[in-house]
Structure formats: C-alpha cells, structure tokens
Scaffold this motif. Structure first.
Motif, short mmCIF file in Angstrom:
data_model
loop_
_atom_site.label_atom_id
_atom_site.label_comp_id
_atom_site.label_asym_id
_atom_site.label_seq_id
_atom_site.Cartn_x
_atom_site.Cartn_y
_atom_site.Cartn_z
N SER A 30 -44.47 -8.35 3.73
CA SER A 30 -44.03 -8.06 2.83
C SER A 30 -44.61 -7.24 1.66
CB SER A 30 -43.76 -9.76 1.30
OG SER A 30 -43.16 -8.93 0.30
N ASN A 34 -42.96 -3.54 2.41
CA ASN A 34 -42.76 -3.29 0.62
C ASN A 34 -41.04 -4.19 0.81
OD1 ASN A 34 -42.76 -2.97 -2.23
ND2 ASN A 34 -41.73 -1.05 -2.16
N ILE A 35 -40.65 -4.97 1.00
CA ILE A 35 -39.57 -6.21 0.95
C ILE A 35 -39.88 -7.48 0.71
CG2 ILE A 35 -38.19 -4.80 2.55
CD1 ILE A 35 -38.15 -6.77 4.42
N PRO A 36 -38.46 -7.78 -0.57
CA PRO A 36 -39.26 -9.44 -0.61
C PRO A 36 -39.34 -9.93 0.30
CG PRO A 36 -36.77 -8.33 -1.41
CD PRO A 36 -37.46 -7.42 -0.37
N VAL A 39 -37.01 -12.51 2.02
CA VAL A 39 -35.98 -12.18 3.19
C VAL A 39 -36.94 -12.10 4.80
CG1 VAL A 39 -35.08 -10.32 4.00
CG2 VAL A 39 -35.15 -9.98 1.93
N SER A 391 -31.52 -9.34 0.70
CA SER A 391 -31.97 -8.32 1.42
C SER A 391 -31.46 -7.42 -0.05
CB SER A 391 -31.35 -8.09 2.36
OG SER A 391 -31.60 -9.13 3.30
N SER A 395 -34.19 -7.03 -3.30
CA SER A 395 -35.22 -5.82 -3.00
C SER A 395 -35.17 -4.97 -3.67
CB SER A 395 -35.16 -6.01 -0.92
OG SER A 395 -33.52 -4.70 -1.49
N SER A 396 -33.96 -4.88 -4.38
CA SER A 396 -34.07 -3.23 -5.32
C SER A 396 -34.22 -4.04 -6.16
CB SER A 396 -33.13 -2.94 -5.42
OG SER A 396 -31.63 -3.62 -5.72
#
Length: 418
Positions: A30, A34-36, A39, A391, A395-396
């Motif tokens: 992660s 750089n994503i949650p 996920v 996702s 993530s955003s």
C-alpha cells in the motif's frame, strides 16, 4: 474427540497466521503503490482464498469468522468514538441523524429502483438489496479519516454517520424481510424499533463508558488505574454483549462508549500519562490487526462465479449508488441543517464519501446462509460495491479533499485518547 479439537485449533491458528502475514504484505504494498491498504487486503484475501491458492477457507469455522468480523467492527467503532469531540458533534448532530436515518432510507429506495431496472429483480427483493448496501462502513472510514487534515466538523460527521447508520441499515433490512415473508409490518413499529435499538445502545454505552472512565482514572474511585487498555478490551466485549442481549444496537453502544472514553477532559477526569500512552499504542496495534483480519477474510469469501454472472448489472447499480443515491441522500439530509452551515464543497465531499464494507457484507452473508431468494445476486452486488467504493472513493479521499480545498494546515486539536 480431543485429537479432532486439537486439529481444528491448529488449523485456525494457521489461518490467522497466514491472514496477518498477508495483511502486513498488503500494508507494505500500500505504501509503495499509494493505494488504500483495505483494497490490497481484499485482493490478497482473494489470492489466498478458496478461489485461488486455497490457503485460507473459513467455511468450516463460521463461529470464528463471525467473531472476528463482529469484534473487529466493534473495536474499530470504539476507536472511531474516541475520535469524536462532543462539542463538534453537537454542531452537526442534525446532519448526522438525518444521514443515518432518512439518508439510508432514500438510498435504499433509489438503489432498489435501479436494481429493478438493471437486474430485473422483483421490487421487494430489489429494495432488500438496497437496504443491504445503503449503510456506510466505520471499519473503513475511521482509519481513513483519523489521520486526514480536514476540518473536524466534516471529519466527525463522516465518522459518526458511519457508526449510527449501521443500526438503521440492519433494521431496514429486517423490516423488508418481514414484508417479503408475509409478516405484519407497521411503519410506526419500525420507527419505534429504531428508536429503541439506537437509544438503548446509546444509554448502555454512556453508562458503562462513564463508569470505565472513572475506574481507570486518578479519581478517588479509580480502582483500576493503570489498566486502561485491558479494561477497554473487556468493556468493548461487555458493552456489545449487554446491549445485544437487551435487544439494543451493540455497535451503537460501543461507539458511544468510545465517545465517552475519548472525551475525558469534558468530564474533568485525569488518567496517568503512562497508562494513556500504553492504551493508545495497544489500541492502534489491535485496530490494525483487526482491520487486516476483517478485509482479508472478506476477500476470501468472494465468489467469482457469481460475480462474473452478474457483473454488468452489479456495476451499473454500484455506479448509481455512488452518483445518484448518495448525492440525493446528502442533499436532502444536510441542506436543512442551518446550524452546521455546510458549504457546497463540503456537501460535494460528503457525496463522494460512502464506502461499503463490513456491515453490508455481514447482512449479505446472513441472507445467503438463510437461502433467501436472490441472495446470491445480492451478495454479488454487495461485494462489487465493496471493491469499487474502496478502490475509487477510499483511494481518492485525500486527493478529492485537496482538490476541493478542504485540507487544513494542521490537525484540529482534539483529544483522541482515553
């Protein structure tokens, strides 16, 4: 018999070890991608689950599976309660109440409409699906917003809504089930049941929260001073059990318990610093382990055959949930709240924030175990909702806050500890 129990115990220990190691790998990936992490937990759960490598399968351990999901969600809700400042919550209480009740109902029927359109389900089963996925998820939102630099009013509305709407989502689901089964249904009784379930949970959480706060403090009745972490774990288990046994919302009770423990200054109660630090470190570590377990296990339960069969209709339903149902529920719920003074950018952010997670998954799993008609389709749409909202929306979350200019230079000074 003894050998059989020993083998089952060994198998459970292996499963938990594989899950936790997989979660640690997910946390590392992660940070790199750089994503949650949630996920990646789900993806890794799919990978080690029966649909792929077959390293983890909880099919024969339903009780263990249910305990991890229930206790995990409860403890994370406690952690979320510690994030809440009573003075800020008082400002946004109308918005929170509306989002957690009226907002859930609005989302349910809008989703039901599109389920009927895209998946051609009978109206009542379409509404049932809507009620399952209408609630947001504290086990995702609490950790996500805990470390985000957005204003406390917006942050605490999001966290509080996710805690309070669990009861509304579950009660609505059971109400629709009653209609489907032909049982008598009364709107008045359903509203009274919601008030009883939520109100009882609030009372239980508040009473035990204050007593626990006094017992672990430097107060003259602080007989358990120095054992804050241990008492918190026992209290989360006890508060949930007592509330549930009395027919109240265990999750609501645990969340309110956390609010009391996180607002010790409001009650002029002092806890020794060493005990406080030990509690905070322990709480953070246990929350991380429980999040790993919850979402990796959810990943292991994804049924690809069902997902592939319904994916097109499910995708359209989830998109309608994100871009029609959620905005409509936010607009109707928060615009009347003059005290909170929401601006357009804040409302846009509330519209974008509605991740699906543990509670909808638990409700979907319950319907499957009861062999309710169309339960497999409901399960497929629920998992599609979890995967897509985590996702894209989770993530955003930081990027959207920055884009809307909602980030603050420094974190609001709020007491987050016991």
């Amino acid at each position: 018999m003894i050998n059989s129990i020993s083998l089952l115990t060994d198998e459970i220990m292996k499963l938990l070890a594989v899950i936790i190691v997989s979660g640690i790998i997910g946390i590392k990936l992660s940070a790199w991608l750089n994503i949650p992490d949630t996920v990646l937990f789900i993806i890794l759960g799919i990978l080690i689950g029966p649909e792929a490598l077959g390293l983890v399968n909880f099919q024969n351990f339903n009780a263990v599976n249910q305990f991890i999901l229930t206790f995990g969600a409860a403890f994370i809700l406690y952690d979320g309660g510690c994030e809440i400042n009573l003075k800020v919550l008082n400002i946004v209480k109308f918005s929170v109440a509306m989002l957690a009740t009226v907002g859930v109902i609005i989302s349910t029927f809008i989703i039901g409409y599109f389920v009927r359109m895209f998946l051609h389900l009978n109206f009542m089963y379409a509404v049932l699906l809507g009620s399952v996925i209408a609630a947001t998820d504290p086990s995702v939102l609490v950790p996500l917003f805990k470390n985000m630099n957005i204003n406390s009013r917006l942050k605490q509305t999001i966290i509080s809504e996710s805690a309070f709407n669990d009861a509304a989502g579950a009660i609505l689901t059971f109400a629709v089930m009653s209609l489907i089964s032909g049982s008598s249904f009364s709107l008045t009784n359903s509203i009274l049941q919601l008030i009883k379930t939520a109100g009882g949970g609030i009372i239980i959480g508040a009473v035990i929260g204050y007593l626990a706060l006094v017992l672990v403090s430097e107060h003259k009745f602080g007989l358990l001073n120095g054992f804050a972490g241990e008492i918190v774990v026992a209290s989360v288990l006890g508060v949930y059990y007592i509330a549930s046994q009395l027919g109240f919302s265990g999750f609501m009770a645990v969340f309110v318990f956390g609010i009391f423990m996180g607002n010790k200054d409001s009650f002029r109660i002092i806890i020794e610093e060493e005990s406080l630090n030990l509690h905070d470190n322990f709480k953070d570590m246990l929350s991380r382990i429980l999040r790993i377990m919850i979402f990796v296990i959810l990943g292991t339960q994804v049924n690809f055959n069902i997902l592939l069969h319904y994916w097109q209709g499910a995708l359209l339903v989830v998109l309608m949930l994100m871009f029609v149902a959620r905005p409509a529920s936010v607009i109707i719920s928060v615009i009347p709240d003059r005290k909170a003074r929401w601006n357009f950018k804040e409302m846009l952010y509330l519209m974008w924030t509605r991740e699906t997670g543990v509670m909808p998954a638990a409700l979907a799993g319950m319907l499957v175990s009861m062999r309710v008609q169309s339960s497999q389709m409901i399960s497929a749409v629920t998992f599609m909702s979890i995967i897509i909202t985590l996702s894209f929306q989770a993530s955003s979350a930081k990027y959207v806050a920055r884009l809307l200019g909602l980030e603050e230079n420094a974190k609001t000074d709020i007491s987050l500890s016991v």
